[in-house]
Design an enzyme around this catalytic site. Sequence first.
Site, short mmCIF file in Angstrom:
data_model
loop_
_atom_site.label_atom_id
_atom_site.label_comp_id
_atom_site.label_asym_id
_atom_site.label_seq_id
_atom_site.Cartn_x
_atom_site.Cartn_y
_atom_site.Cartn_z
CB SER A 1 23.09 33.69 48.43
OG SER A 1 22.57 34.95 48.07
CE1 TYR B 1 26.94 33.59 43.88
CE2 TYR B 1 24.74 34.50 44.09
CZ TYR B 1 25.97 34.21 44.64
OH TYR B 1 26.22 34.54 45.96
N1 LIG Z 1 29.15 39.36 49.03
C1 LIG Z 1 27.85 39.11 48.93
O1 LIG Z 1 27.05 40.01 48.68
C2 LIG Z 1 27.35 37.70 49.13
C3 LIG Z 1 25.97 37.53 49.34
C4 LIG Z 1 25.48 36.26 49.50
C5 LIG Z 1 26.32 35.16 49.49
N2 LIG Z 1 27.66 35.36 49.29
C6 LIG Z 1 28.52 34.17 49.24
O2 LIG Z 1 29.57 34.29 50.16
C7 LIG Z 1 30.70 33.56 49.70
C8 LIG Z 1 31.93 34.43 49.76
O3 LIG Z 1 31.73 35.53 48.89
P1 LIG Z 1 32.50 36.92 49.06
O4 LIG Z 1 31.50 37.98 48.91
O5 LIG Z 1 33.35 36.89 50.26
O6 LIG Z 1 33.40 36.90 47.74
P2 LIG Z 1 34.88 37.47 47.47
O7 LIG Z 1 35.13 38.67 48.28
O8 LIG Z 1 34.99 37.55 45.99
O9 LIG Z 1 35.82 36.30 48.01
C9 LIG Z 1 35.76 35.02 47.45
C10 LIG Z 1 36.82 34.15 48.06
O10 LIG Z 1 36.67 32.84 47.50
C11 LIG Z 1 37.87 32.45 46.86
N3 LIG Z 1 37.52 31.59 45.74
C12 LIG Z 1 36.81 31.88 44.63
N4 LIG Z 1 36.74 30.81 43.84
C13 LIG Z 1 37.42 29.81 44.47
C14 LIG Z 1 37.71 28.47 44.14
N5 LIG Z 1 37.34 27.92 42.98
N6 LIG Z 1 38.41 27.74 45.03
C15 LIG Z 1 38.85 28.27 46.20
N7 LIG Z 1 38.63 29.54 46.54
C16 LIG Z 1 37.91 30.30 45.68
C17 LIG Z 1 38.56 33.75 46.48
O11 LIG Z 1 39.98 33.59 46.34
P3 LIG Z 1 40.66 33.23 44.91
O12 LIG Z 1 39.98 34.10 43.89
O13 LIG Z 1 42.10 33.50 45.10
O14 LIG Z 1 40.37 31.79 44.69
C18 LIG Z 1 38.24 34.59 47.71
O15 LIG Z 1 39.10 34.27 48.78
C19 LIG Z 1 30.35 33.07 48.29
O16 LIG Z 1 29.91 31.74 48.34
C20 LIG Z 1 29.21 33.99 47.90
O17 LIG Z 1 28.36 33.41 46.94
C21 LIG Z 1 28.20 36.60 49.12
#
Ligand SMILES: NC(=O)c1ccc[n+]([C@@H]2O[C@H](COP(=O)([O-])OP(=O)(O)OC[C@H]3O[C@@H](n4cnc5c(N)ncnc54)[C@H](OP(=O)(O)O)[C@@H]3O)[C@@H](O)[C@H]2O)c1
Length: 259
Positions: A139, A152
Site C-alpha cells: 500500500s 494495518y
Molecule cells: N482498497 C484500497 O484502498 C487499498 C489500498 C492499498 C492497498 N490495498 C490492499 O489491496 C489488497 C486487497 O484489498 P481490497 O481493497 O481489494 O479489499 P476487499 O475489497 O475487502 O477484498 C479483500 C479480498 O481478500 C479476501 N480476504 C480477506 N481476508 C482473507 C484471508 N484471511 N484469507 C483469504 N482471503 C482473504 C476477501 O474475501 P473473504 O473476506 O471472503 O476472505 C476479499 O476477496 C489488500 O491487501 C489491501 O490491503 C487496498
Amino acid sequence: MKLTDNTILITGGSNGIGLELAKQFLNLGNTVIITGRNQLRLDEVKKKYPAIQIFQSDAGKVEDIKSLYDNVIKQFPGLNVIINNAGIMRKMNLHDTSMDLDNINQEIAINLSGPVRLVNQFLPHLKTKKFAAIINVSSGIAFVPFAISPVYSATKAGLHFYTQTLRIQLKNTNVAVFELMPPLTTTDLQNAFSPEDMKGVVSMEVDKMVQIAIKGFGNNTLEIRPGQSNSLRIISRIAPKFILNQMSKPVDRLLAETK
Ligand SMILES: NC(=O)c1ccc[n+]([C@@H]2O[C@H](COP(=O)([O-])OP(=O)(O)OC[C@H]3O[C@@H](n4cnc5c(N)ncnc54)[C@H](OP(=O)(O)O)[C@@H]3O)[C@@H](O)[C@H]2O)c1
C-alpha cells in the site's frame, strides 16, 4: 514479466483488487486461481466467471496455506505466479484494550505473516519454472502510517521491507519479485471508514488501478505506485512531519470516543 500463458494464484481474489486482477489476467490469456475465506462469495465469482478456479483458504492460517499448496500444485503443476493480495484493514483505537490478543493480531496474521508463509511454501516450486514471479500487494501507506489504522499501517510497512529483501535475495534466480502499492482504491475495504476519515484523499477506480498495475508488470517495473501512492513516497521524503500530521488528522475523532 510476460502477461500471457501464466498460471496465477491470487489470494483474496473474490472481491476488490484481487477480483479485478483475476478478471484482467484472465482476459489476457492466463489460467487464474483465486482464494478467499467466504465460500459463497467464491461460488458467486465461479458462476459469473466459470474459467476462474476457486479455493477456499484463509491466508492467516498455517494449515490452510499447506493444504492450498498441496491442492493447487496437484491440479495446476504449471503454477508460476503467486499474488499475495488478501488483506483486511481496521480502524483501531489503541486505548480500547477490550480486543483479545488473537483478534488484535489479525491484520498481522493475514497481511504480513500470510505473504511470508505463502512465499516460503511456494518458493521451491516457483524455482522449478523457467519464469516465475511473486507479486506482493502492499500500500502507499507503507510510506506514511495512517494513524487510525495502526496495525494495518505496520503490516504494510513490514510487507514493503520484506518484499525489498526478498527481491535482493532472489536476484540470481528465475523468480522476479514485484510490489504493487495501491493508493486509496474504491473497494469494500473502505466500508469501515467514513468519508471524513478519507477527507482529501482521491479514491482511484479499481479497474483503472489494476490496468496501471498490469502495465507495470509487463514493463518489468518492480515497484508500482499508482496515483497518490507515488506522491506519498515523495512527500514522505521531502516533508515527513507534514505528511505524518496530514495522515493523522482523523485520529482526533477516534480518540474522542475514549473520553
Ligand atoms: N482498497 C484500497 O484502498 C487499498 C489500498 C492499498 C492497498 N490495498 C490492499 O489491496 C489488497 C486487497 O484489498 P481490497 O481493497 O481489494 O479489499 P476487499 O475489497 O475487502 O477484498 C479483500 C479480498 O481478500 C479476501 N480476504 C480477506 N481476508 C482473507 C484471508 N484471511 N484469507 C483469504 N482471503 C482473504 C476477501 O474475501 P473473504 O473476506 O471472503 O476472505 C476479499 O476477496 C489488500 O491487501 C489491501 O490491503 C487496498
